[in-house]
Design a protein around this motif. Structure first.
Motif, short mmCIF file in Angstrom:
data_model
loop_
_atom_site.label_atom_id
_atom_site.label_comp_id
_atom_site.label_asym_id
_atom_site.label_seq_id
_atom_site.Cartn_x
_atom_site.Cartn_y
_atom_site.Cartn_z
N THR A 65 -30.82 48.83 96.40
CA THR A 65 -30.77 47.66 97.31
C THR A 65 -29.52 47.86 98.17
OG1 THR A 65 -29.33 46.35 95.82
CG2 THR A 65 -31.78 46.17 95.41
N ILE A 66 -29.65 47.21 99.35
CA ILE A 66 -28.45 47.23 100.25
C ILE A 66 -28.26 45.89 101.02
CG2 ILE A 66 -29.98 48.04 102.15
CD1 ILE A 66 -26.49 49.48 101.37
N ASP A 67 -27.04 45.49 101.21
CA ASP A 67 -26.49 44.41 101.83
C ASP A 67 -25.49 44.61 102.53
OD1 ASP A 67 -25.91 41.68 102.55
OD2 ASP A 67 -26.44 40.75 100.71
N MET A 68 -25.55 44.57 103.88
CA MET A 68 -24.57 44.81 105.07
C MET A 68 -24.38 43.78 105.88
SD MET A 68 -23.95 45.96 108.16
CE MET A 68 -22.64 46.99 108.88
N THR A 69 -23.17 43.35 106.10
CA THR A 69 -22.66 42.28 107.10
C THR A 69 -21.48 42.93 107.86
OG1 THR A 69 -21.25 41.16 105.54
CG2 THR A 69 -23.79 40.49 105.88
N ALA A 70 -21.62 42.55 109.19
CA ALA A 70 -20.23 42.81 109.89
C ALA A 70 -20.18 41.60 110.91
CB ALA A 70 -20.74 44.11 110.84
N GLY A 71 -19.13 40.56 110.66
CA GLY A 71 -18.76 39.69 111.53
C GLY A 71 -17.52 39.72 112.36
N HIS A 72 -17.49 39.10 113.50
CA HIS A 72 -16.41 39.27 114.49
C HIS A 72 -15.67 37.98 114.42
CE1 HIS A 72 -14.17 39.63 118.18
NE2 HIS A 72 -14.11 40.97 117.86
N PRO A 73 -14.32 37.90 114.29
CA PRO A 73 -13.58 36.39 114.48
C PRO A 73 -13.89 35.62 115.83
CG PRO A 73 -12.20 38.37 114.75
CD PRO A 73 -13.38 38.83 114.26
N LEU A 74 -14.30 36.26 116.69
CA LEU A 74 -14.51 35.45 118.07
C LEU A 74 -16.07 35.13 118.31
CD1 LEU A 74 -11.94 37.17 120.28
CD2 LEU A 74 -11.58 35.14 119.06
N VAL A 75 -16.71 36.13 117.91
CA VAL A 75 -18.36 35.95 118.06
C VAL A 75 -19.33 35.56 117.09
CG1 VAL A 75 -17.96 37.26 120.67
CG2 VAL A 75 -18.82 38.64 118.49
N GLY A 76 -18.72 35.87 115.69
CA GLY A 76 -19.62 35.79 114.93
C GLY A 76 -20.28 37.03 114.31
N GLY A 77 -21.48 36.88 113.84
CA GLY A 77 -22.15 37.94 113.11
C GLY A 77 -22.57 39.11 114.27
N VAL A 78 -22.11 40.32 114.05
CA VAL A 78 -22.36 41.42 114.90
C VAL A 78 -23.40 42.13 114.63
CG1 VAL A 78 -21.26 43.77 115.94
CG2 VAL A 78 -19.88 41.56 115.57
N LEU A 79 -23.72 42.55 112.93
CA LEU A 79 -24.79 43.29 112.56
C LEU A 79 -24.91 42.83 110.97
CD1 LEU A 79 -26.83 45.73 112.64
CD2 LEU A 79 -24.62 47.09 111.76
N GLU A 80 -26.18 42.81 110.62
CA GLU A 80 -26.68 42.61 109.16
C GLU A 80 -27.79 43.21 108.86
OE1 GLU A 80 -28.04 38.31 107.95
OE2 GLU A 80 -27.82 38.08 110.08
#
Length: 206
Positions: free
Chosen positions: A181-196
């Motif tokens: 299984t894989i669970d990946m998140t990338a969030g930016h403090p200004l714009v929110g979710g960049v990738l998931e």
């Protein structure tokens, strides 16, 4: 020669023994190349086409511009070594969006610092992320970003904390279905979710 999971085992050191036995066995696979496929209940970027504006800076195959559900994907892994003999893992991820396939590339390097990996994202490796890796109580491999930099030639420019995305990857094992299984998140403090993306995958070449 190094196998496809050696970069993680090198970083974890003795902590690798705490991995789920099935996951640990896969990471110890001696093959240098492997193809896997699976499905993501959700994958992409909620920023959508806005990510295309960043392509001149980060280069191709570093961002996704779609966000969809029930996305098939394929992963190709290739293990090599750097000039110092430390393991490197090259990964090609292909997302089968209904609006068209998109690809992410990255190269993951072992470092001299225990528990730390260096990831270079995209076809040109312009985004560099230092990732701290560890093992959860249930035996999953977790990577959390410590620093994100932009690379232009030999120049490395670390991003300030207020402009740096936070990235977290959890690579685990599903006992019920006997698959990764894989669970990946990338969030930016200004714009929110960049990738998931999150879902499961299995080997398609044995």
């Amino acid at each position: 020669m190094t196998g496809i999971g050696e970069v993680f085992l090198t970083a974890l050191g003795p902590r690798a023994e705490a991995l789920h036995p099935a996951l640990r066995a896969q990471l110890r696979d001696p093959r240098r190349r492997q193809v896997l496929s699976g499905r993501f209940p959700v994958a992409g970027s909620r920023l959508g086409a806005l990510n295309a504006l960043a392509r001149p800076a980060v280069g191709p195959a570093a961002l996704l511009t779609r966000y969809e559900r029930d996305v098939p994907f394929q992963v190709e892994l290739s293990a090599t070594a750097d000039a110092d003999g430390r393991p490197v893992l090259h990964t090609t991820r292909r997302f089968g969006f209904r609006s068209g396939q998109q690809t992410l590339l990255d190269a993951l390097y072992a470092t001299a610092e225990e528990g730390v990996l260096r990831s270079r994202l995209g076809a040109r490796g312009r985004v560099e992320v230092l990732m701290v890796c560890d093992v959860t109580d249930d035996g999953a491999l977790v990577l959390v970003s410590r620093r994100v930099s932009l690379r232009l030639g030999r120049i490395r420019m670390p991003l300030p904390r207020g402009l740096s995305p936070a990235i977290r990857v959890r690579d685990g094992w599903d006992d019920a279905h006997q698959r990764r299984t894989i669970d990946m998140t990338a969030g930016h403090p200004l714009v929110g979710g960049v990738l998931e993306y999150r879902g499961w995958f299995v080997s398609v070449d044995g």
